[in-house]
Design an enzyme around this catalytic site. Structure first.
Site, PDB file in Angstrom:
ATOM      1  N   GLY A  54       0.871  -1.176   0.000  1.00 20.15           N
ATOM      2  CA  GLY A  54       0.000   0.000   0.000  1.00 20.15           C
ATOM      3  C   GLY A  54       0.906   1.224   0.000  1.00 20.15           C
ATOM      4  O   GLY A  54       1.872   1.288   0.783  1.00 20.15           O
ATOM      5  N   ASP A 242      -1.686   4.850  -6.074  1.00 16.42           N
ATOM      6  CA  ASP A 242      -0.238   4.665  -5.882  1.00 16.42           C
ATOM      7  C   ASP A 242       0.564   5.842  -6.410  1.00 16.42           C
ATOM      8  O   ASP A 242       1.667   6.108  -5.941  1.00 16.42           O
ATOM      9  CB  ASP A 242       0.228   3.376  -6.558  1.00 16.42           C
ATOM     10  CG  ASP A 242      -0.149   2.194  -5.696  1.00 16.42           C
ATOM     11  OD1 ASP A 242      -1.300   1.731  -5.787  1.00 16.42           O
ATOM     12  OD2 ASP A 242       0.692   1.767  -4.876  1.00 16.42           O
ATOM     13  N   ASN A 252      -3.271   2.870  -9.855  1.00 15.33           N
ATOM     14  CA  ASN A 252      -3.681   2.090  -8.672  1.00 15.33           C
ATOM     15  C   ASN A 252      -3.666   0.614  -9.073  1.00 15.33           C
ATOM     16  O   ASN A 252      -3.371   0.269 -10.231  1.00 15.33           O
ATOM     17  CB  ASN A 252      -5.068   2.539  -8.188  1.00 15.33           C
ATOM     18  CG  ASN A 252      -5.395   1.962  -6.815  1.00 15.33           C
ATOM     19  OD1 ASN A 252      -4.597   2.044  -5.880  1.00 15.33           O
ATOM     20  ND2 ASN A 252      -6.560   1.343  -6.678  1.00 15.33           N
TER      21      ASN A 252
HETATM   22  O1  MRU Z   1       0.494  -4.021  -4.668  1.00 15.93           O
HETATM   23  P1  MRU Z   1      -0.101  -3.307  -3.492  1.00 15.93           P
HETATM   24  O2  MRU Z   1      -0.909  -4.190  -2.599  1.00 15.93           O
HETATM   25  O3  MRU Z   1       0.952  -2.517  -2.743  1.00 15.93           O
HETATM   26  O4  MRU Z   1      -1.098  -2.250  -4.138  1.00 15.93           O
HETATM   27  C1  MRU Z   1      -1.785  -1.385  -3.282  1.00 15.93           C
HETATM   28  C2  MRU Z   1      -2.768  -0.505  -3.973  1.00 15.93           C
HETATM   29  O5  MRU Z   1      -2.889  -0.504  -5.170  1.00 15.93           O
HETATM   30  C3  MRU Z   1      -3.537   0.447  -3.098  1.00 15.93           C
HETATM   31  O6  MRU Z   1      -4.809   0.668  -3.613  1.00 15.93           O
HETATM   32  C4  MRU Z   1      -2.796   1.793  -3.054  1.00 15.93           C
HETATM   33  O7  MRU Z   1      -1.449   1.610  -2.719  1.00 15.93           O
HETATM   34  C5  MRU Z   1      -3.417   2.746  -2.110  1.00 15.93           C
HETATM   35  S1  MRU Z   1      -3.230   2.289  -0.427  1.00 15.93           S
HETATM   36  C6  MRU Z   1      -3.891   3.517   0.539  1.00 15.93           C
END
Ligand code: MRU
Length: 360
Positions: A54, A242, A252
């Protein structure tokens, strides 16, 4: 506000010789185990393999990673050498979430500002900065919740993708902070959590968090969102981000773009919730956002079961970009940016507030 998670997602325990503790998110929901990192390498591995994940949580973990990288340096010269190495190493961990690079820049700037201090004072200052990044993230997420909670009406059906909750941040989350705040305000609603193939952050993490907070949550497979919208079950979509480019294009979790297209086709408002640290004003639009590609076996052998014939290729981009024109608004700690255009975003960053754009 409701605090759904019993353990802290990321926590530094002790002083400079202390340790970083993380909930190992790869084990959820079956097991809630805390792992400790005392060196930079295990932290790198934890970020790379999504034990901590995240965008905002990656930013916080990265700041602590810098501390792990420099804390044994005997002199100022070696500290700055180690700092360069740590930043370089951590910058090669995951490419898409801009919060990682934002945290590295902030730690480097702070180190420069105290370069003339004794080496132990520089180390203490860097640990304090990492703690500040963590604490600010918690406060920021709380403010995002307050800024967006009015969007969730009594009886609403809210769809979210991936996990943008307390597990993805220092506390509360971004998209999920809005849900926690709406619940706190006394409203009842139903959340549909896309399971989020291939790593199931929605099914494993979002459902785990929301259920613990007493929020009604139903998991759906990613390919069911269109049907639910057609059935009139979804009145709002909120996801995290992201990286948000200067024109509002938003990277995202893979699948977010498809949800945004579906939302537009069914007249359902699609919102993004994100802190200001997720904006990348140096990137003009979504085409320049680096998209992480992950190993094929996350698809072909997800969670240990072979689901694709041996030798067949799998393509596994971890993120996609939702064009700004599909986004109704971006909910930040300073209010909602709406409409999502380059002009409004630039104005917002100049003013430091969105008072002119949105109220209520
Ligand atoms: O691959 P990840 O689990 O790190 O991806 C996370 C996401 O895409 C979340 O939606 C994003 O980081 C926002 S978290 C507040």
């Amino acid at each position: 506000m409701v605090k759904p998670i019993r353990y802290k997602t990321i926590e530094w325990v002790g002083g400079l010789d202390g340790q970083l503790r993380l909930i190992d998110q790869t084990l959820l929901p079956g097991e809630c185990r805390v792992v400790t990192c005392e060196e930079i390498e295990p932290l790198w591995e934890a970020i790379r393999n999504l034990r901590v994940r995240g965008a905002p949580a990656i930013g916080v973990a990265t700041a602590y990673g810098v501390v792990l990288g420099i804390r044994k340096a005997p002199t100022t010269a070696t500290l700055f050498e180690k700092l360069g190495e740590a930043c370089d190493y951590l910058s090669r961990c995951r490419p898409t979430a801009v919060n990682l690079f934002w945290a590295l820049d902030r730690m480097k700037r702070v180190a420069e500002s105290v370069r003339t201090m004794p080496v132990d004072a520089i180390k203490a200052r860097l640990l304090a900065e990492a703690q500040a990044i963590r604490d600010e993230d918690a406060a920021t997420c709380w403010a995002i919740g307050q800024a967006g909670q009015h969007l969730i009406q009594e009886g609403a059906g809210v769809l979210t993708h991936c996990n943008a909750g307390g597990l993805a941040t220092a506390e509360y989350g971004t998209a999920l902070a809005i849900m926690y705040a709406a619940r706190e305000a006394g409203r009842r609603f139903l959340v549909y959590a896309d399971e989020t193939r291939p790593l199931l952050q929605g099914a494993r993490l979002t459902a785990w968090e929301l259920a613990q907070a007493g929020i009604d949550v139903t998991v759906i497979c990613d390919n069911m969102a269109g049907l639910l919208m057609r059935q009139g079950k979804v009145s709002l979509v909120v996801t995290g981000a992201d990286r948000i480019a200067r024109n509002g294009d938003t990277a995202n979790k893979i699948g977010t773009y498809s949800v945004a297209v579906l939302a537009r086709a069914h007249n359902v408002p699609f919102y993004v919730a994100a802190p200001l640290s997720t904006f990348d004003l140096a990137t003009a639009d979504g085409t320049a956002i680096p998209i992480e590609e992950r190993p094929a076996d996350e698809i072909s052998k997800g969670f240990g079961r072979v689901t694709v014939p041996e030798g067949v290729a799998c393509y596994n981009p971890a993120f996609d970009v939702t064009p700004a024109n599909l986004i109704e608004g971006i909910i930040t700690e300073k209010g909602i940016i709406r409409p999502v255009t380059q002009e409004v975003i630039e104005q917002f960053f100049q003013d430091g507030t969105c008072k002119a754009k949105e109220k209520g």
